[in-house]
Each structure stands twice: as C-alpha cells, then as structure tokens.
Design a protein around this motif. Sequence first.
Motif, PDB file in Angstrom:
ATOM      1  N   TRP A 182      11.376  11.509  11.954  1.00 29.70           N
ATOM      2  CA  TRP A 182      11.797  11.349  10.570  1.00 29.70           C
ATOM      3  C   TRP A 182      13.267  11.737  10.402  1.00 29.70           C
ATOM      4  O   TRP A 182      13.743  12.686  10.984  1.00 29.70           O
ATOM      5  CB  TRP A 182      10.937  12.209   9.651  1.00 29.70           C
ATOM      6  N   ALA A 185      15.785  11.982   4.038  1.00 27.31           N
ATOM      7  CA  ALA A 185      14.851  11.547   2.998  1.00 27.31           C
ATOM      8  C   ALA A 185      15.577  10.749   1.933  1.00 27.31           C
ATOM      9  O   ALA A 185      16.745  10.984   1.640  1.00 27.31           O
ATOM     10  CB  ALA A 185      14.171  12.751   2.375  1.00 27.31           C
ATOM     11  N   GLU A 190      10.548   9.899  -0.361  1.00 29.23           N
ATOM     12  CA  GLU A 190       9.908  11.074  -0.950  1.00 29.23           C
ATOM     13  C   GLU A 190       8.699  10.673  -1.788  1.00 29.23           C
ATOM     14  O   GLU A 190       7.637  11.304  -1.726  1.00 29.23           O
ATOM     15  CB  GLU A 190      10.916  11.836  -1.807  1.00 29.23           C
ATOM     16  N   GLN A 193       5.915   9.677   0.519  1.00 25.89           N
ATOM     17  CA  GLN A 193       5.290  10.829   1.159  1.00 25.89           C
ATOM     18  C   GLN A 193       4.328  11.530   0.217  1.00 25.89           C
ATOM     19  O   GLN A 193       3.212  11.903   0.608  1.00 25.89           O
ATOM     20  CB  GLN A 193       6.369  11.804   1.630  1.00 25.89           C
ATOM     21  N   ARG A 194       4.714  11.711  -1.027  1.00 23.23           N
ATOM     22  CA  ARG A 194       3.850  12.380  -1.989  1.00 23.23           C
ATOM     23  C   ARG A 194       2.611  11.532  -2.301  1.00 23.23           C
ATOM     24  O   ARG A 194       1.510  12.043  -2.436  1.00 23.23           O
ATOM     25  CB  ARG A 194       4.627  12.681  -3.275  1.00 23.23           C
ATOM     26  N   ALA A 231       4.814   3.578   2.226  1.00 26.36           N
ATOM     27  CA  ALA A 231       3.853   4.378   2.996  1.00 26.36           C
ATOM     28  C   ALA A 231       3.046   3.496   3.946  1.00 26.36           C
ATOM     29  O   ALA A 231       2.694   3.915   5.055  1.00 26.36           O
ATOM     30  CB  ALA A 231       2.925   5.127   2.044  1.00 26.36           C
ATOM     31  N   GLN A 234       4.977   2.780   7.016  1.00 25.68           N
ATOM     32  CA  GLN A 234       5.009   3.968   7.867  1.00 25.68           C
ATOM     33  C   GLN A 234       3.680   4.198   8.589  1.00 25.68           C
ATOM     34  O   GLN A 234       3.579   5.083   9.429  1.00 25.68           O
ATOM     35  CB  GLN A 234       5.328   5.213   7.020  1.00 25.68           C
ATOM     36  N   ARG A 236       0.895   5.158   6.996  1.00 31.03           N
ATOM     37  CA  ARG A 236       0.175   6.249   6.342  1.00 31.03           C
ATOM     38  C   ARG A 236      -0.827   5.750   5.313  1.00 31.03           C
ATOM     39  O   ARG A 236      -1.711   6.498   4.904  1.00 31.03           O
ATOM     40  CB  ARG A 236       1.171   7.194   5.671  1.00 31.03           C
TER      41      ARG A 236
END
Length: 714
Positions: A182, A185, A190, A193-194, A231, A234, A236
Amino acid sequence: MDRNSESMYLLSDGMPLGWAVEVRDHFKLLDEMDRWSDRQWDQMLVRELQEELRFEVRLTSSSKSRDLGESLKGSSLLGERRGWLWKEGRLTELGRVVRGSGNSRMEESALGIVELGERTGEKVGASGESGPWRADGARGKNGAWNESAGVKRNGTWGKSAAAGNEAGVWSEAGIGGGAGAWGEATPLAEAAQRLAAALEGRSLLEAELQQLLAERLPGFAPGWRSAVQHAHLQGRVQLTAGVASARRRDAGPRWRRARAPRCRRCGSEVHRRTPCGSCGSRGCAYCEACLALGRSRSCALLLRGSSAGAVPPPGAGGGTAAGLAPTESLLDRWGLSPAQRSAAGQALRFLAQAQEAPLPGGARNRPAIVPVLRRSHPMVSHPPRFLLWAVTGAGKTEMIFPLLRYALDRGGRVLVATPRRDVVLELAPRVAKAFPDEPLAVLYGGSPQRWEDARLILATTHQLLRFYHAFDLVVIDELDAFPYHNDPMLGFAAEAACKPKGRFIFLSATPPVRLQKEIRAGRLPHAKVPARYHGSPLPVPERIIAANIELCLRRHSLPPALLRPLRHSEQRGAQIFIFVTRIRQIPGFSQLLRSYFPGIRIEGTSSTDPDRNEKVLAFREGRIRMLISTTILERGVTVPKSDVYIVDADSDLFDEASLVQMAGRAGRSKDDPNGKVVFAAPAWTKSQRGAIRQIRMMNAAAYKNGFLKVKEGQ
C-alpha cells in the motif's frame, strides 16, 4: 481486458447486471482477441448470453425462428454501443475525447464518463512518460490502467489510484513493490478502506448496504458506488448479481450445460421470472426462498466483503492464549461435570488440530487481505465438523463456553446460531454473563443490533444469509430442529458464513440419521454426553394405552389410565407438560382438563398464541400448573420439577427425535431428577420404541463411563 494488454474493447455501454455478471464469470481471454472484428465479439456475446436472449425472444416475438444474432442488434438490453476503445497503440472512435465549453472537459473511457473539473488537456502518465490515454491519470510503464479518483472533498478531487508496479497489481498513487504494497492514501482509497471494513464478512444486497451505511457510516451514501468499485479492484469486495446462472463448462462438444439459475445469497435454484422495471428484462429471475430478507434477483447487486484468513491453529504457528494445553487451561473455570468436561475436551482438541493454511497463490508474506474470487458460484467450502451429541438437559450451552473462549482468545470471530428466536433470546443473557468483557451482538428478525460489529454473535440461522466467510468458529445449536433441519438453504447459509479454514461445531440431542451414519462410518468426529450434569439417569417413558384426544373430546371424558398418573403428578406438586398434535385440539382439551382439576390453573399455547411468552414464564414460575402445547415447546424450555405427558404418541407427527426431545423436558433439575414421562396412545409405534431404546442406550453408556450416581431403575 488484461491490465497489461495494449487493447481494450467495450462489450456494452449498458446491460442488465445479471447479464454482465454472466459474461464476466465465463469470460476466457484468448490471444487472438486482439485481432477480433466487431462481428466476432458480437458472436461471443451471443454465445455467452444465448439462454437469456432466447428467453427474451420468446417473450417479445411470436416468431420462434428469429436469429439470436438479429436479437443482439435489436435488443436495447445489450446497450447502445460496442466497439474498440483502444487498439494498436491509439485511441479509437469510441474512446474519443469530447471537449466541452470553458476550461472543463469530459472524457469517455471504458471505466465510464468521469468529470475531471478544471484540468489541462495534457496526456502525461503517472510514470512521467507520455501516455496515449488518460482518465485522470494514465497507464504506467507496463500498461496497467489507472483508476480515476471518484470521491470529491470540499470541491477538490483527490489523487488518482494508479497501477504502475512491475507485477501489475493495483496500488495507491503508483507506489508499490512487486507484491502490491500500500502507498499514499487518497480520499477515494480511504473511503474504500472504511467501506470494505464495514462489509467485512458480510453478504448484502444494495438496499441492505444502504441500511448498513446509514447506521455505521452516515455521509457515505452519495459516493458509495465509487468507494465500492475501488474496494472491488483491490480484491476486498466482490460484486456480483443476486441471481446468476449455475451452468458449468464440461469437456467435449457440449462444453456448456444449461442449469437453472441459482440465488448467490441462499444457494436455492430459481425458477421464477417476471418483467422487471429496474433492468427492463421481461424475464428477470428472482429467488422466492429468501424473499423475506429482501428480493434477490438477477439484476440486483450483491456485495460480499472479504475477511482475513482463519486464525491458524497452534500447529500452524499459533498457540493458546496462555501457552497451556487447551484441555486443561480452558476447562477448569467453567465448573463442568465429568461428562461435560470429557466432551468439551474432545471438542477443544478438534479445534486445536494442526492445519496448514497457505495464502492464495502459495505466498506466505502477503498482506492480511484475502482476495475475493471474481468468478463466484453457488458452491461453498466444507469446513471441518465436530458433533457434540448430548442428551437433553446435559448442559450443551455450558460445554461450548470453553470453545468460544479458545477461539476468541486467539483473535477469532465466533458465531452461535440456533433455529428459533425464543431460544436466541433465552441464550443471550447466559452468554453475556459468561463473557462480560466481550461485546455481544444478538441477531434475529427485527433485532436493533443487526448492523453492529462484534466478534461474538448470537443469531437465528436465517440471519446467516447476510454473512459470507465471516467466522472462524460456527456453532449450530439444535441441529435437528425446525426450520434448520431439512432446509438446504439454511445449511448453505451456515457453511457460507464459515471461513474456508474455519471450524464447525454441531450440537444435538437427536442428530439426524445422515449424521449418525457418518459417525458409524468414521467420517464425523464426535463426542457423546450420555448423562445430565446432576448425574441421574434420564427418565424412561412409561407407556399407557389410552383413547386418542378426538375420542376423549367427543365423549367429554378422560380415560382412567391417563387420569390416574395425571392426579399423581398434580398431588406431588409437579409442573405438567401435556403435548398434543393439533393446535385446534388445545382449547377443547384444556377445558376438559379444567373439569377434572378445578383447583389448579390450566392453560394452552401454540405458535399462533400472542401470549405464548407470558404463559411460558408463568408456567416456569409455577403460576400455571398444567400447560397444553404443540411441539413448539419440545426444546429450549427448562422447568424445574416437571412431568411430561405426550397424548396421541402414536401420531405420525411425532417422530423418534421429537418424542425424545419432549421426554427431555422432565427430570432436568437436580432437585427433581426423576420426573415422570408418559406415552399415551391406543397403538405402539416404531417411533415410540425407538425413543425409549435411545434413552435406555444413553443411560447405559452413562453408567458404563461412570457418569451416573445410580444405575437406571435403582
């Protein structure tokens, strides 16, 4: 398109989500695709969507011989434009830059139309070299595409997330090594990620995600799509359709076999299609099995958040919390009986078994994020299982406390699921008292804690449909109870909620026949608890021959053979359970019993009774002495000093398991361990014989292992 490719083709600028997922999940990259013509791409699209197109053709045209290739041109569902965006090192017509007035411009790309605000028109890549294409950022040296920053803060656009490392793995601001570390940011990163953290281990439809965001991330609603897409890139968050094809590629000429679509939330086959106002399809498939939790359909977005891998067992580099053997360090504090301790110790050894858990691709030094496979399918993993076969009243809840403590101490996430809401509400205070320092989320229909994040969760089995690879340890209580028993949807949900390297613990006093066969075949590790905590044998049912209820109601009288033991139970001060087969029999039978026992309070209840909870509480407290019920109270209810009468015990509605469970309401208290159980029926059935045989077998095993203070009958 491959991220390192020099070409990009737009298959469609808009089609139903389910169709797009169908193409994505079965797409296979071929070297010759860089040389394909538009016609060849159209043929591929028709081939992948032939079932959907045929269905649409049948609904929109009376001609059965209409060519699917023609339907491609005429179907608005496939979008308005297709074609090359980038080919042979240059921008094509579909990828053209469209300049607006003033200092702003719009760029069309395969990622969509992105507003860039006030920017120059130069084309300089993130690597500092000139690049042929930009979308707020450029291609890196190896040709991996950048993603535009789609989140705006205080009117200013954040930095783009570039892909420029040698491995072609996406990283922030182009910073990263070969493994995709990573970097700096950005506002979008951000937000992603949240949002990914909030979605971790969950499986939610779009409407449910909106509810989650409203409670846990207020203010995210306007830009959640950009954050979810980020996300997803990525690895995720997985984006898929609620309902998608379950077809499979097979070897040989028939390389694809048509199958009914399946719901990717509950795993059920989907046979229902209706016209849809959202996607425009005349045959949008939707799932009826899990409809109570929201409509899962082929054009509905289903989001699955990835979880970290399962906590490794000691043999894989871990250890117990205190560095002690789990069978000793975790059993002492709970005050378990010898039988409970033996079974809990076996279950702990099962959890502590060494098991290799390599990260995807064989790498062992990757970040903790576990990528989500994009080609999702309804198949789920089958984590290792262990069965705690414990008689009714053995204290199964207390036996799982060491297992929960073991998993929680090692950083794991734990779920205890039970089929019925009333059992969840009864277990919640006991679990909270046992783990006062661990936040507990209690989930059921209408629960106010539905979106809370906790490592220890107590839920009804239907709530498992909202989780995906979330838990290191899943405990299924009352495995054989309705509605979990014989419901493939709930079984699918339970396995999907467990991490692939997680563990399953099943609890049951009457395990299904299939599990008993697995035990005999040596395929299912298990531990038996044949004795109750107080060390007295299980009450063995007494058989009496008596007329059925319908005849008693017509005659307005009770047979003497049933009346005599009832009077004895009333005189000794017992709380009396009476189980019947039909709800409609309860009012009349209650009134008949009141005529024989005018000095005590007698009530009836069932699943349709709005005052059921109040009546059960009054029965526990002794304010009601005799309670007539259906099998709704056959499990999960403990009443001190109780006797059990099962009327019409020969009914087909009472199988062996239910007879054992109802009989298990008696003798549960150490102050009254020898309660009476009566099977009253005009006939003797296989189920009654099997129930008595099972109870005697457990008593014999308990005596043999030294768990009983006295032998049965003494």
